[in-house]
Motif scaffolding. Structure first.
Motif, PDB file in Angstrom:
ATOM      1  N   PRO A  63       0.814  -1.230   0.000  1.00  0.00           N
ATOM      2  CA  PRO A  63       0.000   0.000   0.000  1.00  0.00           C
ATOM      3  C   PRO A  63       0.846   1.278   0.000  1.00  0.00           C
ATOM      4  O   PRO A  63       0.480   2.256  -0.656  1.00  0.00           O
ATOM      5  CB  PRO A  63      -0.811  -0.115   1.297  1.00  0.00           C
ATOM      6  CG  PRO A  63      -0.861  -1.546   1.590  1.00  0.00           C
ATOM      7  CD  PRO A  63       0.434  -2.119   1.099  1.00  0.00           C
ATOM      8  N   VAL A  64       1.968   1.249   0.696  1.00  0.00           N
ATOM      9  CA  VAL A  64       2.824   2.449   0.732  1.00  0.00           C
ATOM     10  C   VAL A  64       3.425   2.711  -0.654  1.00  0.00           C
ATOM     11  O   VAL A  64       3.469   3.860  -1.116  1.00  0.00           O
ATOM     12  CB  VAL A  64       3.948   2.292   1.797  1.00  0.00           C
ATOM     13  CG1 VAL A  64       4.891   3.487   1.757  1.00  0.00           C
ATOM     14  CG2 VAL A  64       3.351   2.151   3.180  1.00  0.00           C
ATOM     15  N   ALA A 105       2.103   1.737  -3.499  1.00  0.00           N
ATOM     16  CA  ALA A 105       0.996   2.184  -4.359  1.00  0.00           C
ATOM     17  C   ALA A 105       0.691   3.657  -4.100  1.00  0.00           C
ATOM     18  O   ALA A 105       0.441   4.433  -5.042  1.00  0.00           O
ATOM     19  CB  ALA A 105      -0.242   1.330  -4.101  1.00  0.00           C
ATOM     20  N   PHE A 106       0.714   4.048  -2.821  1.00  0.00           N
ATOM     21  CA  PHE A 106       0.472   5.453  -2.459  1.00  0.00           C
ATOM     22  C   PHE A 106       1.511   6.357  -3.125  1.00  0.00           C
ATOM     23  O   PHE A 106       1.166   7.368  -3.747  1.00  0.00           O
ATOM     24  CB  PHE A 106       0.533   5.603  -0.937  1.00  0.00           C
ATOM     25  CG  PHE A 106       0.381   7.017  -0.454  1.00  0.00           C
ATOM     26  CD1 PHE A 106      -0.882   7.569  -0.270  1.00  0.00           C
ATOM     27  CD2 PHE A 106       1.496   7.798  -0.189  1.00  0.00           C
ATOM     28  CE1 PHE A 106      -1.023   8.889   0.163  1.00  0.00           C
ATOM     29  CE2 PHE A 106       1.368   9.111   0.242  1.00  0.00           C
ATOM     30  CZ  PHE A 106       0.102   9.655   0.417  1.00  0.00           C
ATOM     31  N   ALA A 116       1.043   6.491  -6.952  1.00  0.00           N
ATOM     32  CA  ALA A 116      -0.134   7.290  -7.330  1.00  0.00           C
ATOM     33  C   ALA A 116       0.150   8.778  -7.121  1.00  0.00           C
ATOM     34  O   ALA A 116      -0.253   9.619  -7.935  1.00  0.00           O
ATOM     35  CB  ALA A 116      -1.351   6.857  -6.515  1.00  0.00           C
ATOM     36  N   PHE A 117       0.852   9.095  -6.043  1.00  0.00           N
ATOM     37  CA  PHE A 117       1.230  10.488  -5.761  1.00  0.00           C
ATOM     38  C   PHE A 117       2.119  11.033  -6.891  1.00  0.00           C
ATOM     39  O   PHE A 117       1.876  12.116  -7.421  1.00  0.00           O
ATOM     40  CB  PHE A 117       1.963  10.540  -4.418  1.00  0.00           C
ATOM     41  CG  PHE A 117       2.512  11.902  -4.072  1.00  0.00           C
ATOM     42  CD1 PHE A 117       1.651  12.925  -3.676  1.00  0.00           C
ATOM     43  CD2 PHE A 117       3.867  12.152  -4.140  1.00  0.00           C
ATOM     44  CE1 PHE A 117       2.153  14.187  -3.360  1.00  0.00           C
ATOM     45  CE2 PHE A 117       4.372  13.405  -3.828  1.00  0.00           C
ATOM     46  CZ  PHE A 117       3.515  14.422  -3.437  1.00  0.00           C
ATOM     47  N   ALA A 143       2.378   9.843  -9.930  1.00  0.00           N
ATOM     48  CA  ALA A 143       1.607   9.897 -11.180  1.00  0.00           C
ATOM     49  C   ALA A 143       0.737  11.154 -11.219  1.00  0.00           C
ATOM     50  O   ALA A 143       0.610  11.793 -12.270  1.00  0.00           O
ATOM     51  CB  ALA A 143       0.740   8.646 -11.315  1.00  0.00           C
ATOM     52  N   LEU A 144       0.172  11.519 -10.089  1.00  0.00           N
ATOM     53  CA  LEU A 144      -0.677  12.723 -10.038  1.00  0.00           C
ATOM     54  C   LEU A 144       0.151  13.982 -10.323  1.00  0.00           C
ATOM     55  O   LEU A 144      -0.287  14.865 -11.069  1.00  0.00           O
ATOM     56  CB  LEU A 144      -1.351  12.830  -8.667  1.00  0.00           C
ATOM     57  CG  LEU A 144      -2.319  14.005  -8.504  1.00  0.00           C
ATOM     58  CD1 LEU A 144      -3.567  13.823  -9.359  1.00  0.00           C
ATOM     59  CD2 LEU A 144      -2.726  14.193  -7.056  1.00  0.00           C
ATOM     60  N   TRP A 197       0.854  14.014 -13.970  1.00  0.00           N
ATOM     61  CA  TRP A 197      -0.388  14.331 -14.689  1.00  0.00           C
ATOM     62  C   TRP A 197      -0.643  15.844 -14.673  1.00  0.00           C
ATOM     63  O   TRP A 197      -1.006  16.448 -15.676  1.00  0.00           O
ATOM     64  CB  TRP A 197      -1.532  13.559 -14.040  1.00  0.00           C
ATOM     65  CG  TRP A 197      -2.877  13.668 -14.700  1.00  0.00           C
ATOM     66  CD1 TRP A 197      -4.012  14.188 -14.147  1.00  0.00           C
ATOM     67  CD2 TRP A 197      -3.256  13.209 -16.004  1.00  0.00           C
ATOM     68  NE1 TRP A 197      -5.053  14.097 -15.029  1.00  0.00           N
ATOM     69  CE2 TRP A 197      -4.616  13.498 -16.173  1.00  0.00           C
ATOM     70  CE3 TRP A 197      -2.560  12.581 -17.036  1.00  0.00           C
ATOM     71  CZ2 TRP A 197      -5.304  13.202 -17.338  1.00  0.00           C
ATOM     72  CZ3 TRP A 197      -3.255  12.289 -18.213  1.00  0.00           C
ATOM     73  CH2 TRP A 197      -4.608  12.589 -18.353  1.00  0.00           C
ATOM     74  N   MET A 198      -0.431  16.456 -13.508  1.00  0.00           N
ATOM     75  CA  MET A 198      -0.616  17.905 -13.390  1.00  0.00           C
ATOM     76  C   MET A 198       0.446  18.644 -14.222  1.00  0.00           C
ATOM     77  O   MET A 198       0.152  19.659 -14.850  1.00  0.00           O
ATOM     78  CB  MET A 198      -0.551  18.332 -11.917  1.00  0.00           C
ATOM     79  CG  MET A 198      -1.809  17.930 -11.147  1.00  0.00           C
ATOM     80  SD  MET A 198      -1.579  17.864  -9.366  1.00  0.00           S
ATOM     81  CE  MET A 198      -1.432  19.553  -8.937  1.00  0.00           C
ATOM     82  N   ALA A 199       1.667  18.108 -14.226  1.00  0.00           N
ATOM     83  CA  ALA A 199       2.735  18.725 -15.025  1.00  0.00           C
ATOM     84  C   ALA A 199       2.382  18.649 -16.516  1.00  0.00           C
ATOM     85  O   ALA A 199       2.593  19.604 -17.265  1.00  0.00           O
ATOM     86  CB  ALA A 199       4.058  18.015 -14.768  1.00  0.00           C
ATOM     87  N   PHE A 204      -0.559  18.662 -17.843  1.00  0.00           N
ATOM     88  CA  PHE A 204      -1.591  19.648 -18.186  1.00  0.00           C
ATOM     89  C   PHE A 204      -1.071  21.084 -18.091  1.00  0.00           C
ATOM     90  O   PHE A 204      -1.655  21.988 -18.696  1.00  0.00           O
ATOM     91  CB  PHE A 204      -2.861  19.420 -17.353  1.00  0.00           C
ATOM     92  CG  PHE A 204      -3.766  18.447 -18.040  1.00  0.00           C
ATOM     93  CD1 PHE A 204      -4.667  18.874 -18.991  1.00  0.00           C
ATOM     94  CD2 PHE A 204      -3.666  17.087 -17.788  1.00  0.00           C
ATOM     95  CE1 PHE A 204      -5.464  17.977 -19.674  1.00  0.00           C
ATOM     96  CE2 PHE A 204      -4.469  16.174 -18.463  1.00  0.00           C
ATOM     97  CZ  PHE A 204      -5.371  16.622 -19.416  1.00  0.00           C
ATOM     98  N   THR A 205       0.014  21.264 -17.365  1.00  0.00           N
ATOM     99  CA  THR A 205       0.662  22.585 -17.392  1.00  0.00           C
ATOM    100  C   THR A 205       1.272  22.806 -18.775  1.00  0.00           C
ATOM    101  O   THR A 205       1.113  23.877 -19.368  1.00  0.00           O
ATOM    102  CB  THR A 205       1.756  22.668 -16.304  1.00  0.00           C
ATOM    103  OG1 THR A 205       1.160  22.363 -15.050  1.00  0.00           O
ATOM    104  CG2 THR A 205       2.379  24.049 -16.252  1.00  0.00           C
ATOM    105  N   TRP A 246       0.297  21.265 -21.480  1.00  0.00           N
ATOM    106  CA  TRP A 246      -0.868  21.293 -22.378  1.00  0.00           C
ATOM    107  C   TRP A 246      -1.422  22.725 -22.468  1.00  0.00           C
ATOM    108  O   TRP A 246      -1.697  23.243 -23.556  1.00  0.00           O
ATOM    109  CB  TRP A 246      -1.928  20.334 -21.815  1.00  0.00           C
ATOM    110  CG  TRP A 246      -3.206  20.225 -22.592  1.00  0.00           C
ATOM    111  CD1 TRP A 246      -4.297  21.024 -22.473  1.00  0.00           C
ATOM    112  CD2 TRP A 246      -3.546  19.247 -23.577  1.00  0.00           C
ATOM    113  NE1 TRP A 246      -5.286  20.612 -23.316  1.00  0.00           N
ATOM    114  CE2 TRP A 246      -4.852  19.523 -24.013  1.00  0.00           C
ATOM    115  CE3 TRP A 246      -2.856  18.159 -24.125  1.00  0.00           C
ATOM    116  CZ2 TRP A 246      -5.492  18.754 -24.974  1.00  0.00           C
ATOM    117  CZ3 TRP A 246      -3.508  17.395 -25.094  1.00  0.00           C
ATOM    118  CH2 TRP A 246      -4.805  17.693 -25.500  1.00  0.00           C
TER     119      TRP A 246
END
Lengths: 182, 75
Positions: A58-59, A61-62, A65-66, A68-69, A72-74, A76-77, A79
């Motif tokens: 779980p750690v 995966a956390f 995911a962190f 990846a987020l 993902w935000m980078a 769209f910056t 974009w």
């Protein structure tokens, strides 16, 4: 997008950077994510082999995911920067809208009849194959040439702009060049 | 007043610390999304900065946030 045009002024061409620019950014971000996945696999394998402690699933995966987020935000910056940067060729001017960062937007323009020299540059194999490049425009007033970077079909854009340079302005610029050569 | 960071986080358990990171991430994400959508709405160029792409952005983001929260719930 709202651009204040003068009376009788019309937009004849608008351009954003070529899609290849966005592809390189996207590929770099995807590459970073896969690099993280590979790193996790390698380190977990090493820790298991060496009987070292390793964070629970779980750690991991956390953390992934962190990460990846953030990526993902980078993405769209990039974009937003890609789609909000634009060149507009009007019957009178060339307008460049540059989104330097969030809350930092610059709109510059110059008159087409001030153009002294214009050149299209297609650097490298990929640029030649995908037909994108830079258009360099030298004006009478600016010290540095104005560069429209990574635009699609630079040669066609150059010819389009040349077509809109008033004939008297072209002759005047040619006369200036002739007089300097003498 | 200025305690070193490990001392500051020492009273918190590891899961609590991770929940704290999750909360901060959520706040930053919401703020970033507001700024992003403000720019899209103000200077938008059509489809690429329109509702469909916004939904994709929010959908994938919520998937990542859900994964983070679910991982913490499993701790």
């Amino acid at each position: 997008m709202r651009i204040d045009l003068q009376p009788n002024e019309q937009i004849i061409r608008s351009a954003v950077k070529h899609w290849w620019y966005m592809c390189t950014k996207g590929a770099a971000i995807l590459g970073l994510f896969f690099l993280a996945l590979v790193a996790v696999e390698l380190v977990s394998g090493f820790a298991e082999g060496a009987h070292l402690p390793f964070p629970s699933e779980p750690v991991v995966a956390f953390a992934l995911a962190f990460f990846a987020l953030i990526l993902w935000m980078a993405f769209f910056t990039f974009w937003t920067d890609y789609y909000l940067d634009a060149y507009y060729v009007t019957t009178e001017r060339i307008i460049y809208v540059e989104q330097k960062s969030f809350f930092n937007r610059e709109i510059s323009s110059f008159r087409i009849d001030r153009i002294q020299d214009i050149a299209a540059d297609t650097p490298g194999f990929i640029a030649t194959m995908l037909r994108f490049g830079d258009v360099r425009i030298t004006t009478a007033s600016a010290l540095q040439p104005f560069v429209m970077r990574t635009v699609p079909n630079p040669e066609e854009l150059k010819n389009l702009i040349i077509g809109y340079i008033p004939v008297h302005s072209r002759q005047q610029n040619c006369n200036e060049i002739d007089s300097t050569n003498i | 007043m200025s305690a070193p960071l490990p001392l500051f986080i020492a009273p918190f358990s590891f899961p609590t610390f991770l929940w704290g990171i999750f909360g901060l991430t959520l706040i930053v994400f919401c703020f970033y999304s507001l700024v992003l959508f403000y720019h899209w709405k103000t200077y938008g160029v059509g489809f690429q900065t329109g509702p469909f792409v916004s939904l994709i952005y929010l959908g994938v983001s919520s998937l990542f946030l859900f994964t983070m929260a679910a991982s913490l719930a499993l701790l």
